[in-house]
Design a protein around this motif. Structure first.
Motif, PDB file in Angstrom:
ATOM      1  N   ASP A  62      18.863  29.900  26.685  1.00 61.68           N
ATOM      2  CA  ASP A  62      20.042  29.041  26.877  1.00 61.68           C
ATOM      3  C   ASP A  62      21.301  29.679  26.293  1.00 61.68           C
ATOM      4  OD1 ASP A  62      18.273  25.873  26.425  1.00 61.68           O
ATOM      5  OD2 ASP A  62      18.546  27.156  28.194  1.00 61.68           O
ATOM      6  N   SER A  63      21.138  30.431  25.232  1.00 66.62           N
ATOM      7  CA  SER A  63      22.291  31.000  24.536  1.00 66.62           C
ATOM      8  C   SER A  63      23.016  32.065  25.361  1.00 66.62           C
ATOM      9  CB  SER A  63      21.853  31.596  23.197  1.00 66.62           C
ATOM     10  OG  SER A  63      20.873  32.605  23.396  1.00 66.62           O
ATOM     11  N   VAL A  64      22.342  32.615  26.371  1.00 72.24           N
ATOM     12  CA  VAL A  64      22.959  33.676  27.171  1.00 72.24           C
ATOM     13  C   VAL A  64      23.095  33.292  28.636  1.00 72.24           C
ATOM     14  CG1 VAL A  64      21.991  35.392  25.600  1.00 72.24           C
ATOM     15  CG2 VAL A  64      20.828  34.901  27.757  1.00 72.24           C
ATOM     16  N   LYS A  65      22.558  32.166  29.003  1.00 77.27           N
ATOM     17  CA  LYS A  65      22.566  31.751  30.407  1.00 77.27           C
ATOM     18  C   LYS A  65      24.007  31.654  30.904  1.00 77.27           C
ATOM     19  CE  LYS A  65      19.100  29.191  31.199  1.00 77.27           C
ATOM     20  NZ  LYS A  65      18.157  28.049  31.241  1.00 77.27           N
ATOM     21  N   GLY A  66      24.244  32.235  32.068  1.00 75.13           N
ATOM     22  CA  GLY A  66      25.577  32.234  32.650  1.00 75.13           C
ATOM     23  C   GLY A  66      26.431  33.408  32.195  1.00 75.13           C
ATOM     24  N   ARG A  67      26.001  34.110  31.161  1.00 71.67           N
ATOM     25  CA  ARG A  67      26.756  35.279  30.675  1.00 71.67           C
ATOM     26  C   ARG A  67      25.998  36.581  30.883  1.00 71.67           C
ATOM     27  NH1 ARG A  67      27.792  35.848  25.425  1.00 71.67           N
ATOM     28  NH2 ARG A  67      25.959  34.683  24.717  1.00 71.67           N
ATOM     29  N   PHE A  68      24.680  36.532  30.783  1.00 68.17           N
ATOM     30  CA  PHE A  68      23.844  37.717  30.924  1.00 68.17           C
ATOM     31  C   PHE A  68      23.119  37.677  32.261  1.00 68.17           C
ATOM     32  CE2 PHE A  68      22.970  38.735  26.134  1.00 68.17           C
ATOM     33  CZ  PHE A  68      24.332  38.653  25.877  1.00 68.17           C
ATOM     34  N   THR A  69      22.934  38.854  32.857  1.00 69.44           N
ATOM     35  CA  THR A  69      22.235  38.958  34.134  1.00 69.44           C
ATOM     36  C   THR A  69      21.250  40.113  34.092  1.00 69.44           C
ATOM     37  OG1 THR A  69      24.190  38.118  35.299  1.00 69.44           O
ATOM     38  CG2 THR A  69      22.493  39.192  36.623  1.00 69.44           C
ATOM     39  N   LEU A  70      20.053  39.835  34.584  1.00 66.92           N
ATOM     40  CA  LEU A  70      19.025  40.863  34.682  1.00 66.92           C
ATOM     41  C   LEU A  70      18.877  41.330  36.120  1.00 66.92           C
ATOM     42  CD1 LEU A  70      16.298  39.291  32.399  1.00 66.92           C
ATOM     43  CD2 LEU A  70      17.247  41.574  32.108  1.00 66.92           C
ATOM     44  N   SER A  71      18.638  42.627  36.283  1.00 64.68           N
ATOM     45  CA  SER A  71      18.309  43.153  37.602  1.00 64.68           C
ATOM     46  C   SER A  71      17.302  44.282  37.430  1.00 64.68           C
ATOM     47  CB  SER A  71      19.561  43.647  38.330  1.00 64.68           C
ATOM     48  OG  SER A  71      20.196  44.674  37.598  1.00 64.68           O
ATOM     49  N   ARG A  72      16.618  44.569  38.531  1.00 63.54           N
ATOM     50  CA  ARG A  72      15.543  45.560  38.444  1.00 63.54           C
ATOM     51  C   ARG A  72      15.564  46.423  39.690  1.00 63.54           C
ATOM     52  NH1 ARG A  72       9.432  44.186  36.448  1.00 63.54           N
ATOM     53  NH2 ARG A  72       8.560  46.286  36.609  1.00 63.54           N
ATOM     54  N   ASP A  73      15.551  47.719  39.495  1.00 67.54           N
ATOM     55  CA  ASP A  73      15.546  48.675  40.594  1.00 67.54           C
ATOM     56  C   ASP A  73      14.330  49.586  40.497  1.00 67.54           C
ATOM     57  OD1 ASP A  73      19.134  49.183  40.425  1.00 67.54           O
ATOM     58  OD2 ASP A  73      17.946  47.746  41.574  1.00 67.54           O
ATOM     59  N   ILE A  74      13.732  49.857  41.651  1.00 68.89           N
ATOM     60  CA  ILE A  74      12.695  50.875  41.716  1.00 68.89           C
ATOM     61  C   ILE A  74      13.413  52.204  41.862  1.00 68.89           C
ATOM     62  CG2 ILE A  74      10.706  51.774  42.943  1.00 68.89           C
ATOM     63  CD1 ILE A  74      10.165  49.146  41.584  1.00 68.89           C
ATOM     64  N   ALA A  75      13.457  52.972  40.799  1.00 72.17           N
ATOM     65  CA  ALA A  75      14.216  54.224  40.820  1.00 72.17           C
ATOM     66  C   ALA A  75      13.561  55.252  41.739  1.00 72.17           C
ATOM     67  CB  ALA A  75      14.365  54.770  39.407  1.00 72.17           C
ATOM     68  N   ASP A  76      12.250  55.409  41.560  1.00 75.56           N
ATOM     69  CA  ASP A  76      11.467  56.300  42.419  1.00 75.56           C
ATOM     70  C   ASP A  76      10.000  55.945  42.227  1.00 75.56           C
ATOM     71  OD1 ASP A  76      12.327  58.873  40.096  1.00 75.56           O
ATOM     72  OD2 ASP A  76      10.484  57.700  40.108  1.00 75.56           O
ATOM     73  N   SER A  77       9.116  56.781  42.690  1.00 75.67           N
ATOM     74  CA  SER A  77       7.691  56.454  42.655  1.00 75.67           C
ATOM     75  C   SER A  77       7.104  56.507  41.252  1.00 75.67           C
ATOM     76  CB  SER A  77       6.908  57.402  43.559  1.00 75.67           C
ATOM     77  OG  SER A  77       7.051  58.738  43.111  1.00 75.67           O
ATOM     78  N   THR A  78       7.880  56.981  40.297  1.00 76.78           N
ATOM     79  CA  THR A  78       7.341  57.137  38.944  1.00 76.78           C
ATOM     80  C   THR A  78       7.939  56.171  37.927  1.00 76.78           C
ATOM     81  OG1 THR A  78       8.972  58.794  38.270  1.00 76.78           O
ATOM     82  CG2 THR A  78       6.983  59.580  39.387  1.00 76.78           C
ATOM     83  N   LYS A  79       8.997  55.461  38.296  1.00 74.98           N
ATOM     84  CA  LYS A  79       9.635  54.590  37.306  1.00 74.98           C
ATOM     85  C   LYS A  79      10.521  53.547  37.971  1.00 74.98           C
ATOM     86  CE  LYS A  79      13.425  57.898  36.576  1.00 74.98           C
ATOM     87  NZ  LYS A  79      12.861  59.006  37.373  1.00 74.98           N
ATOM     88  N   SER A  80      10.809  52.504  37.211  1.00 77.24           N
ATOM     89  CA  SER A  80      11.824  51.542  37.616  1.00 77.24           C
ATOM     90  C   SER A  80      12.738  51.304  36.418  1.00 77.24           C
ATOM     91  CB  SER A  80      11.208  50.243  38.122  1.00 77.24           C
ATOM     92  OG  SER A  80      10.569  49.546  37.072  1.00 77.24           O
ATOM     93  N   ILE A  81      13.895  50.739  36.706  1.00 80.64           N
ATOM     94  CA  ILE A  81      14.902  50.512  35.670  1.00 80.64           C
ATOM     95  C   ILE A  81      15.296  49.050  35.680  1.00 80.64           C
ATOM     96  CG2 ILE A  81      17.132  51.193  34.745  1.00 80.64           C
ATOM     97  CD1 ILE A  81      16.866  53.807  36.309  1.00 80.64           C
ATOM     98  N   VAL A  82      15.344  48.464  34.519  1.00 87.60           N
ATOM     99  CA  VAL A  82      15.797  47.087  34.362  1.00 87.60           C
ATOM    100  C   VAL A  82      17.142  47.112  33.642  1.00 87.60           C
ATOM    101  CG1 VAL A  82      15.329  44.859  33.312  1.00 87.60           C
ATOM    102  CG2 VAL A  82      13.470  46.183  34.315  1.00 87.60           C
ATOM    103  N   TYR A  83      18.100  46.404  34.199  1.00 86.32           N
ATOM    104  CA  TYR A  83      19.446  46.358  33.642  1.00 86.32           C
ATOM    105  C   TYR A  83      19.701  44.980  33.050  1.00 86.32           C
ATOM    106  CZ  TYR A  83      20.026  50.504  36.538  1.00 86.32           C
ATOM    107  OH  TYR A  83      19.880  51.741  37.117  1.00 86.32           O
ATOM    108  N   LEU A  84      20.335  44.969  31.902  1.00 91.73           N
ATOM    109  CA  LEU A  84      20.812  43.734  31.293  1.00 91.73           C
ATOM    110  C   LEU A  84      22.331  43.821  31.227  1.00 91.73           C
ATOM    111  CD1 LEU A  84      20.203  41.038  29.853  1.00 91.73           C
ATOM    112  CD2 LEU A  84      20.179  42.312  27.692  1.00 91.73           C
ATOM    113  N   ARG A  85      22.967  43.073  32.100  1.00 96.74           N
ATOM    114  CA  ARG A  85      24.424  43.040  32.128  1.00 96.74           C
ATOM    115  C   ARG A  85      24.890  41.880  31.263  1.00 96.74           C
ATOM    116  NH1 ARG A  85      29.021  45.997  32.616  1.00 96.74           N
ATOM    117  NH2 ARG A  85      30.742  44.717  33.432  1.00 96.74           N
ATOM    118  N   MET A  86      25.700  42.186  30.258  1.00102.39           N
ATOM    119  CA  MET A  86      26.149  41.183  29.301  1.00102.39           C
ATOM    120  C   MET A  86      27.657  41.003  29.430  1.00102.39           C
ATOM    121  SD  MET A  86      23.832  42.384  26.035  1.00102.39           S
ATOM    122  CE  MET A  86      24.591  44.008  25.942  1.00102.39           C
TER     123      MET A  86
END
Length: 122
Positions: A62-86
């Motif tokens: 609740d303390s970050v709802k509306g201000r922080f956003t998560l997203s996730r990308d499959i970078a390639d076949s060996t990894k993915s990246i999760v972003y926390l936009r604040m």
């Protein structure tokens, strides 16, 4: 076994924005739920948010709802990246931020990143 590597963080002023990223790699990395936690000095570690393996479903404290956003990308076949936009950062967001990973059926997060410092001050 998966590995988590975080990047981003730093010092900003109140109201500024900042992005953190967490790269997950290793066996079956695509199956893991990814979460972010933070720990301020003298306080217990707290949940910030989590995103499912598809990247389509996210949950936030609740303390970050509306201000922080998560997203996730499959970078390639060996990894993915999760972003926390604040956005609209506040001094109370100051903490060490950790990314973590768990399988969907697990109760606890089993794998953790090294942590990255976020400081919000005038």
């Amino acid at each position: 076994q998966v590995q988590l590597v975080e990047s981003g963080g730093g010092s900003v002023q109140p109201g500024d924005s900042l992005s953190l990223s967490c790269t997950i790699s290793g066996r079956a990395f695509e199956l893991y739920v990814m979460g972010w936690f933070r720990q301020a000095p003298g306080k217990e570690r707290e949940f910030v948010g989590a995103v499912d393996r598809s990247g389509l479903v996210a949950d936030y404290a609740d303390s970050v709802k509306g201000r922080f956003t998560l997203s996730r990308d499959i970078a390639d076949s060996t990894k993915s990246i999760v972003y926390l936009r604040m956005n609209s950062l506040k001094p109370e967001d100051t903490a060490v931020y950790y990314c973590a990973a768990k399988l969907a059926d697990d109760h606890a997060y089993n794998f953790w990143g090294q942590g990255t410092q976020v400081t919000v001050e005038s």
